[in-house]
Design a protein around this motif. Structure first.
Motif, PDB file in Angstrom:
ATOM      1  N   TRP A   5     -12.900  18.402  -5.845  1.00 35.91           N
ATOM      2  CA  TRP A   5     -11.907  19.396  -5.828  1.00 35.91           C
ATOM      3  C   TRP A   5     -10.723  19.190  -4.951  1.00 35.91           C
ATOM      4  O   TRP A   5      -9.696  19.262  -5.144  1.00 35.91           O
ATOM      5  N   VAL A   6     -11.167  18.163  -3.582  1.00 35.54           N
ATOM      6  CA  VAL A   6     -10.331  17.905  -2.971  1.00 35.54           C
ATOM      7  C   VAL A   6      -9.234  16.890  -3.416  1.00 35.54           C
ATOM      8  O   VAL A   6      -7.915  16.867  -3.164  1.00 35.54           O
ATOM      9  N   PHE A   7      -9.851  15.868  -4.283  1.00 35.69           N
ATOM     10  CA  PHE A   7      -8.912  14.909  -4.656  1.00 35.69           C
ATOM     11  C   PHE A   7      -8.238  15.474  -5.746  1.00 35.69           C
ATOM     12  O   PHE A   7      -7.086  14.676  -6.162  1.00 35.69           O
ATOM     13  N   SER A   8      -8.364  16.653  -6.687  1.00 34.00           N
ATOM     14  CA  SER A   8      -7.416  17.140  -7.401  1.00 34.00           C
ATOM     15  C   SER A   8      -6.298  18.015  -6.732  1.00 34.00           C
ATOM     16  O   SER A   8      -5.700  18.197  -7.339  1.00 34.00           O
ATOM     17  N   LYS A   9      -6.431  18.308  -5.361  1.00 34.95           N
ATOM     18  CA  LYS A   9      -5.456  18.824  -4.591  1.00 34.95           C
ATOM     19  C   LYS A   9      -4.521  17.915  -3.688  1.00 34.95           C
ATOM     20  O   LYS A   9      -3.642  18.099  -3.331  1.00 34.95           O
ATOM     21  N   VAL A  10      -5.342  16.831  -3.371  1.00 34.52           N
ATOM     22  CA  VAL A  10      -4.810  15.877  -2.339  1.00 34.52           C
ATOM     23  C   VAL A  10      -4.477  14.568  -2.759  1.00 34.52           C
ATOM     24  O   VAL A  10      -5.557  14.075  -3.560  1.00 34.52           O
ATOM     25  N   GLU A  11      -3.400  13.987  -2.521  1.00 27.08           N
ATOM     26  CA  GLU A  11      -2.974  12.601  -3.019  1.00 27.08           C
ATOM     27  C   GLU A  11      -3.885  11.779  -2.250  1.00 27.08           C
ATOM     28  O   GLU A  11      -3.444  11.393  -1.165  1.00 27.08           O
ATOM     29  N   LYS A  12      -4.787  11.197  -2.785  1.00 26.78           N
ATOM     30  CA  LYS A  12      -5.877  10.666  -1.975  1.00 26.78           C
ATOM     31  C   LYS A  12      -5.270   9.086  -1.493  1.00 26.78           C
ATOM     32  O   LYS A  12      -5.251   8.736  -0.367  1.00 26.78           O
ATOM     33  N   ASP A  13      -4.571   8.467  -2.547  1.00 28.69           N
ATOM     34  CA  ASP A  13      -4.009   7.224  -2.266  1.00 28.69           C
ATOM     35  C   ASP A  13      -2.829   7.252  -1.362  1.00 28.69           C
ATOM     36  O   ASP A  13      -2.641   6.261  -0.207  1.00 28.69           O
ATOM     37  N   VAL A  14      -2.211   8.425  -1.148  1.00 25.22           N
ATOM     38  CA  VAL A  14      -1.072   8.523  -0.243  1.00 25.22           C
ATOM     39  C   VAL A  14      -1.692   8.812   1.132  1.00 25.22           C
ATOM     40  O   VAL A  14      -1.094   8.197   2.303  1.00 25.22           O
ATOM     41  N   VAL A  15      -2.789   9.500   1.234  1.00 26.74           N
ATOM     42  CA  VAL A  15      -3.368   9.806   2.669  1.00 26.74           C
ATOM     43  C   VAL A  15      -3.850   8.436   3.132  1.00 26.74           C
ATOM     44  O   VAL A  15      -3.717   8.184   4.472  1.00 26.74           O
ATOM     45  N   GLU A  16      -4.490   7.691   2.407  1.00 29.46           N
ATOM     46  CA  GLU A  16      -4.982   6.470   2.785  1.00 29.46           C
ATOM     47  C   GLU A  16      -3.916   5.362   3.038  1.00 29.46           C
ATOM     48  O   GLU A  16      -4.179   4.616   4.163  1.00 29.46           O
ATOM     49  N   ALA A  17      -2.989   5.475   2.327  1.00 31.39           N
ATOM     50  CA  ALA A  17      -1.819   4.774   2.756  1.00 31.39           C
ATOM     51  C   ALA A  17      -1.165   4.981   4.306  1.00 31.39           C
ATOM     52  O   ALA A  17      -0.896   3.963   4.955  1.00 31.39           O
ATOM     53  N   GLN A  18      -1.251   6.163   4.545  1.00 33.00           N
ATOM     54  CA  GLN A  18      -0.748   6.721   5.745  1.00 33.00           C
ATOM     55  C   GLN A  18      -1.521   6.202   6.861  1.00 33.00           C
ATOM     56  O   GLN A  18      -1.130   5.910   7.931  1.00 33.00           O
ATOM     57  N   LEU A  19      -2.763   6.254   6.814  1.00 27.93           N
ATOM     58  CA  LEU A  19      -3.826   5.915   7.579  1.00 27.93           C
ATOM     59  C   LEU A  19      -3.966   4.327   7.867  1.00 27.93           C
ATOM     60  O   LEU A  19      -3.579   3.847   8.954  1.00 27.93           O
ATOM     61  N   CYS A  71     -12.441  24.896   2.062  1.00 29.20           N
ATOM     62  CA  CYS A  71     -12.864  23.724   2.177  1.00 29.20           C
ATOM     63  C   CYS A  71     -12.386  22.968   3.509  1.00 29.20           C
ATOM     64  O   CYS A  71     -11.079  22.965   3.196  1.00 29.20           O
ATOM     65  N   HIS A  72     -13.206  22.447   4.437  1.00 32.49           N
ATOM     66  CA  HIS A  72     -12.741  21.509   5.519  1.00 32.49           C
ATOM     67  C   HIS A  72     -13.115  20.323   5.279  1.00 32.49           C
ATOM     68  O   HIS A  72     -14.334  20.067   4.734  1.00 32.49           O
ATOM     69  N   TYR A  73     -12.205  19.147   5.052  1.00 34.10           N
ATOM     70  CA  TYR A  73     -12.390  18.011   4.895  1.00 34.10           C
ATOM     71  C   TYR A  73     -11.785  17.023   5.762  1.00 34.10           C
ATOM     72  O   TYR A  73     -10.808  17.351   6.534  1.00 34.10           O
ATOM     73  N   SER A  74     -12.267  15.567   5.742  1.00 36.46           N
ATOM     74  CA  SER A  74     -12.037  14.654   6.713  1.00 36.46           C
ATOM     75  C   SER A  74     -11.974  13.377   6.011  1.00 36.46           C
ATOM     76  O   SER A  74     -12.826  13.132   5.120  1.00 36.46           O
ATOM     77  N   VAL A  75     -11.264  12.420   6.440  1.00 33.90           N
ATOM     78  CA  VAL A  75     -11.029  11.090   6.208  1.00 33.90           C
ATOM     79  C   VAL A  75     -11.183  10.180   7.284  1.00 33.90           C
ATOM     80  O   VAL A  75     -10.380  10.504   8.145  1.00 33.90           O
ATOM     81  N   ASP A  76     -11.980   9.278   7.168  1.00 31.76           N
ATOM     82  CA  ASP A  76     -11.969   8.142   8.373  1.00 31.76           C
ATOM     83  C   ASP A  76     -11.619   6.664   7.870  1.00 31.76           C
ATOM     84  O   ASP A  76     -12.161   6.595   6.842  1.00 31.76           O
ATOM     85  N   ALA A  77     -10.638   6.074   8.563  1.00 29.56           N
ATOM     86  CA  ALA A  77     -10.217   4.845   8.152  1.00 29.56           C
ATOM     87  C   ALA A  77     -10.699   3.621   9.424  1.00 29.56           C
ATOM     88  O   ALA A  77     -10.320   3.965  10.662  1.00 29.56           O
ATOM     89  N   VAL A  78     -11.410   2.856   8.935  1.00 33.80           N
ATOM     90  CA  VAL A  78     -12.052   1.832  10.020  1.00 33.80           C
ATOM     91  C   VAL A  78     -11.689   0.340   9.582  1.00 33.80           C
ATOM     92  O   VAL A  78     -11.858   0.041   8.368  1.00 33.80           O
ATOM     93  N   ASP A  79     -11.007  -0.105  10.423  1.00 35.08           N
ATOM     94  CA  ASP A  79     -10.940  -1.700  10.219  1.00 35.08           C
ATOM     95  C   ASP A  79     -10.970  -2.463  11.716  1.00 35.08           C
ATOM     96  O   ASP A  79     -10.533  -2.475  12.427  1.00 35.08           O
ATOM     97  N   GLY A  80     -12.459  -2.866  11.737  1.00 32.56           N
ATOM     98  CA  GLY A  80     -12.880  -3.706  12.738  1.00 32.56           C
ATOM     99  C   GLY A  80     -12.871  -2.608  13.861  1.00 32.56           C
ATOM    100  O   GLY A  80     -13.686  -1.458  13.807  1.00 32.56           O
ATOM    101  N   GLU A  81     -12.209  -3.147  15.034  1.00 33.43           N
ATOM    102  CA  GLU A  81     -12.214  -2.244  16.187  1.00 33.43           C
ATOM    103  C   GLU A  81     -11.292  -1.095  16.217  1.00 33.43           C
ATOM    104  O   GLU A  81     -11.146  -0.184  17.201  1.00 33.43           O
ATOM    105  N   PHE A  82     -10.271  -0.919  15.161  1.00 32.03           N
ATOM    106  CA  PHE A  82      -9.334   0.032  14.977  1.00 32.03           C
ATOM    107  C   PHE A  82      -9.659   0.997  14.120  1.00 32.03           C
ATOM    108  O   PHE A  82     -10.307   0.821  12.719  1.00 32.03           O
TER     109      PHE A  82
END
Length: 100
Positions: free
Chosen positions: A66-80, A23-34
């Protein structure tokens, strides 16, 4: 406020039985122009993880589960979020005083 968008980009499966192996997945984080994104892959093994859903019945929400059962969603979002904070207020800057 940062908006996070998780997405399944691609699934790879065995031709014989349609078992999803990658499974190939991605997450995008957007805050205004950033904005900042991350991409990842997960592998699944038919011997240790039997298929629970027929390939034709899969939805993006199911696979994201499935992704969230293997990836720490909160950690990834905190890093972004930290990367975007650094983009907004850099702790290190570069330049030449005579060129400004």
């Amino acid at each position: 406020m940062i908006e996070f968008t998780w997405k399944i980009n691609q699934l790879e499966r065995l031709a014989a039985d349609n078992y999803v192996t990658i499974c190939h997945y991605s997450v995008d984080a957007v805050d205004g122009e950033f904005s900042k994104g991350a991409y990842g892959t997960l592998s699944f093994d038919p011997e240790s993880q039997p298929a629970s859903t027929d390939f034709g019945s899969l939805t993006e929400d199911t696979v994201l589960g499935w992704v969230f059962s293997k990836v720490e969603k909160d950690v990834v979002e905190a890093q972004l979020e930290a990367v975007i904070a650094e983009m907004k207020e850099p702790s290190v800057v570069a330049g030449l005083p005579w060129a400004e």
